[in-house]
Design a protein around this motif. Sequence first.
Motif, mmCIF file in Angstrom:
data_model
loop_
_atom_site.group_PDB
_atom_site.id
_atom_site.type_symbol
_atom_site.label_atom_id
_atom_site.label_comp_id
_atom_site.label_asym_id
_atom_site.label_seq_id
_atom_site.Cartn_x
_atom_site.Cartn_y
_atom_site.Cartn_z
ATOM 1 N N THR A 401 0.207 -27.107 -3.298
ATOM 2 C CA THR A 401 0.055 -26.972 -4.746
ATOM 3 C C THR A 401 1.404 -26.530 -5.314
ATOM 4 O O THR A 401 1.979 -25.539 -4.842
ATOM 5 N N VAL A 402 1.901 -27.264 -6.300
ATOM 6 C CA VAL A 402 3.173 -26.925 -6.947
ATOM 7 C C VAL A 402 2.959 -26.901 -8.448
ATOM 8 O O VAL A 402 2.451 -27.876 -9.032
ATOM 9 N N ASN A 403 3.315 -25.791 -9.079
ATOM 10 C CA ASN A 403 3.260 -25.659 -10.538
ATOM 11 C C ASN A 403 4.657 -25.329 -11.052
ATOM 12 O O ASN A 403 5.309 -24.419 -10.531
ATOM 13 N N LEU A 404 5.083 -26.049 -12.061
ATOM 14 C CA LEU A 404 6.402 -25.838 -12.656
ATOM 15 C C LEU A 404 6.254 -25.679 -14.155
ATOM 16 O O LEU A 404 5.436 -26.364 -14.797
ATOM 17 N N LYS A 405 7.053 -24.782 -14.704
ATOM 18 C CA LYS A 405 7.022 -24.544 -16.157
ATOM 19 C C LYS A 405 8.446 -24.441 -16.680
ATOM 20 O O LYS A 405 9.244 -23.651 -16.167
ATOM 21 N N LEU A 406 8.771 -25.230 -17.689
ATOM 22 C CA LEU A 406 10.078 -25.172 -18.337
ATOM 23 C C LEU A 406 10.082 -24.038 -19.341
ATOM 24 O O LEU A 406 9.189 -23.966 -20.208
ATOM 25 N N HIS A 407 11.050 -23.134 -19.226
ATOM 26 C CA HIS A 407 11.091 -22.007 -20.153
ATOM 27 C C HIS A 407 11.349 -22.503 -21.569
ATOM 28 O O HIS A 407 12.076 -23.480 -21.797
ATOM 29 N N GLU A 408 10.750 -21.819 -22.532
ATOM 30 C CA GLU A 408 10.800 -22.267 -23.924
ATOM 31 C C GLU A 408 12.209 -22.286 -24.506
ATOM 32 O O GLU A 408 12.482 -23.011 -25.467
ATOM 33 N N SER A 409 13.143 -21.515 -23.928
ATOM 34 C CA SER A 409 14.501 -21.463 -24.472
ATOM 35 C C SER A 409 15.393 -22.586 -23.951
ATOM 36 O O SER A 409 16.529 -22.727 -24.391
ATOM 37 N N ILE A 410 14.877 -23.406 -23.025
ATOM 38 C CA ILE A 410 15.682 -24.442 -22.384
ATOM 39 C C ILE A 410 15.528 -25.767 -23.119
ATOM 40 O O ILE A 410 14.420 -26.158 -23.511
ATOM 41 N N LYS A 411 16.637 -26.460 -23.265
ATOM 42 C CA LYS A 411 16.629 -27.770 -23.915
ATOM 43 C C LYS A 411 15.856 -28.769 -23.059
ATOM 44 O O LYS A 411 16.167 -28.976 -21.891
ATOM 45 N N ASN A 412 14.850 -29.380 -23.645
ATOM 46 C CA ASN A 412 13.985 -30.315 -22.911
ATOM 47 C C ASN A 412 14.565 -31.726 -22.988
ATOM 48 O O ASN A 412 13.981 -32.639 -23.573
ATOM 49 N N SER A 413 15.716 -31.902 -22.394
ATOM 50 C CA SER A 413 16.368 -33.212 -22.374
ATOM 51 C C SER A 413 17.230 -33.275 -21.122
ATOM 52 O O SER A 413 18.365 -32.787 -21.114
ATOM 53 N N PHE A 414 16.711 -33.873 -20.058
ATOM 54 C CA PHE A 414 17.377 -33.923 -18.767
ATOM 55 C C PHE A 414 18.032 -35.288 -18.546
ATOM 56 O O PHE A 414 17.521 -36.312 -19.033
ATOM 57 N N GLU A 415 19.108 -35.279 -17.820
ATOM 58 C CA GLU A 415 19.630 -36.547 -17.302
ATOM 59 C C GLU A 415 18.775 -36.972 -16.110
ATOM 60 O O GLU A 415 18.469 -38.142 -15.931
ATOM 61 N N TYR A 416 18.380 -35.981 -15.313
ATOM 62 C CA TYR A 416 17.442 -36.199 -14.225
ATOM 63 C C TYR A 416 16.795 -34.866 -13.884
ATOM 64 O O TYR A 416 17.363 -33.805 -14.105
ATOM 65 N N CYS A 417 15.592 -34.918 -13.356
ATOM 66 C CA CYS A 417 14.886 -33.716 -12.915
ATOM 67 C C CYS A 417 13.885 -34.131 -11.848
ATOM 68 O O CYS A 417 13.028 -34.984 -12.097
ATOM 69 N N GLU A 418 14.015 -33.539 -10.667
ATOM 70 C CA GLU A 418 13.077 -33.847 -9.593
ATOM 71 C C GLU A 418 12.926 -32.652 -8.673
ATOM 72 O O GLU A 418 13.815 -31.798 -8.582
ATOM 73 N N ALA A 419 11.802 -32.599 -8.001
ATOM 74 C CA ALA A 419 11.504 -31.554 -7.027
ATOM 75 C C ALA A 419 11.325 -32.207 -5.664
ATOM 76 O O ALA A 419 10.549 -33.166 -5.524
ATOM 77 N N ARG A 420 12.051 -31.707 -4.652
ATOM 78 C CA ARG A 420 11.969 -32.264 -3.305
ATOM 79 C C ARG A 420 11.239 -31.277 -2.398
ATOM 80 O O ARG A 420 11.583 -30.088 -2.360
ATOM 81 N N ILE A 421 10.260 -31.791 -1.669
ATOM 82 C CA ILE A 421 9.424 -30.957 -0.816
ATOM 83 C C ILE A 421 9.598 -31.426 0.627
ATOM 84 O O ILE A 421 8.974 -32.406 1.040
ATOM 85 N N PRO A 422 10.446 -30.759 1.411
ATOM 86 C CA PRO A 422 10.649 -31.177 2.801
ATOM 87 C C PRO A 422 9.626 -30.529 3.730
ATOM 88 O O PRO A 422 9.079 -29.462 3.445
ATOM 89 N N PHE A 423 9.387 -31.190 4.864
ATOM 90 C CA PHE A 423 8.504 -30.649 5.891
ATOM 91 C C PHE A 423 9.276 -30.634 7.206
ATOM 92 O O PHE A 423 9.590 -31.691 7.765
#
Length: 556
Positions: A401-423
């Motif tokens: 289970t992964v939950n992510l939240k962008l803080h309200e003070s951060i500009k919501n405009s990414f060039e890229y955004c990803e989360a990598r989950i290795p095993f």
Amino acid sequence: MTAGLLSGLPPPRRCRPLCPGTAAAAAAAAPPPPAGNGRAPAGGAARSSRLLPGRGGPARPGRPRRRVMALRALWVLRHEPRAVLFSRRYPTVEARAEAFNGSTHVAVPSDSDFLKAMLFELRLTDDQSFVEHRDTCTRIDHSSVRSVRVEGGDLWPVVAFQKSGLIYACLPLVEEALEPRPPLLTIPGLSQGLALLFGILDYISPSRKNEAELSAKAGQLRTLIIQACPLGTPLNTNISSLSSSFDDIQVVPTDVKQPAWRSNTYKGKPQVNVCITEKVKCMQYDKRDVVDMWQVYGAVNCKCDIEGAAPNVTLTLNLPTNGSPLQDIFVHHCVTSVDPAMLMSSSVNPLDDSVYSGPYKFPFIPPSESFNLCYYTSQVPVPPILGCYQLVEEGSQLKITVNLKLHESIKNSFEYCEARIPFFNRGPIAHLEYKVSYGQLDLSREKSLLVWVIGQKFPKSSEVSLTGTVTFGDIGEEHPTDYVCTGNTAYVKMYFRIPDFTLTGCYVDQHSVQIFAPGKPKITASRELISSDYYIWNSEASAPTMYPKRTPQDLL
């Protein structure tokens, strides 16, 4: 996700540079941090060198001896297969080092011995056993300056970093005894040596796909280094701008007003480009008894195409009203003067409450090539993305289970955004069932890594989630292993870039850039925020940390 994490746990009094705690968790190689320990010396003088290199030798009575920027040796090494692609030694500088260092002097070893010692220092040998002087937890590297153990003793300070399978290294001159070791900020050759290595990197890196071209460039480098660093003194760190022909070797400037680092003059339309790059490091645990840690590292890169032998430029960094003050400021040696109060703000001493909120003014005479005007750190109140990762075993399956939240003070405009989950330490993923509230989930070709592509924006709720179950096949030698990430100890690593945004709020006002030179230059300013070593550890298992756990009294 706990309410404490969403609201942001109060940061400790001082955050320190972070370490993921494992070699397998290290990010891809990036330009190394500045060659310094981040401390401002007493009196506020944090300059890395004088304006003009002077001559070595004993100081005259009544006059302080001016330190010089010189290198004892240069190397470009290859890891696989092991080889010395390029090396250059300077016997005259070595003789001066022997005179200055006295009984603490350690001679430069042969190329083969240095290659062997450097690979051992960087843990690139087949033997991965624990070595006290190299692997002890009390030794934490905060810069690219290393101590390399050779037959004659510890060779220091060696400036070295890795990039694309090559190791770039140099050994600056230290004009005093090496025991006790002097502060890094008092060694002028560190900054110039690092800049020269970056210049060699920029010259060699485009040829990494072609072995023949790489060998040819390594051969041409011998001619170019004669121009760039004659007699061990760096004059031009922009190797790509030099000619491989001896007929075009540039003459050292004779104008007494032209500093040594400005080895040529510009002819053309004046223009100045400034880019502020901030990298945020983070370790999140989502546990009440472990403190989440994060810190910002910034660099201000400049390229000044201005006519004149020694043009004067003044650049000002500004912060908004609620911006986080800059700390541990380390300036380029071309800066002519600086406010001491600006340099005294330090994150190293937890009892130091000095705060300087700007504006930060830097008058300087720019080099001919692109350079980093300054480096800094900062303590921001919350990380840009708050996360919670839970991994538990249910029979033969893993439930994630992964939950992510962008803080309200951060500009919501990414060039890229990803989360990598290795095993780690498991076989290939044989079966995967998942559900994502936003974005898309991909499985790597090796079937040992999940890549959650969030995209260029978070949804309006600023929250995204991923749930799923994973089943593994039989483990093989080709799948990743790790000594720390055993059992359920695992992490999610974030990768993102936000253009035209800095976490501190730091920016350059184009109208405040002052240039004392003919013509009206075009001024371009940009900024960006990039993730670096941004880890979210599994809250259902232990995780590596170099900080003490919090007591119940700390939680009140």
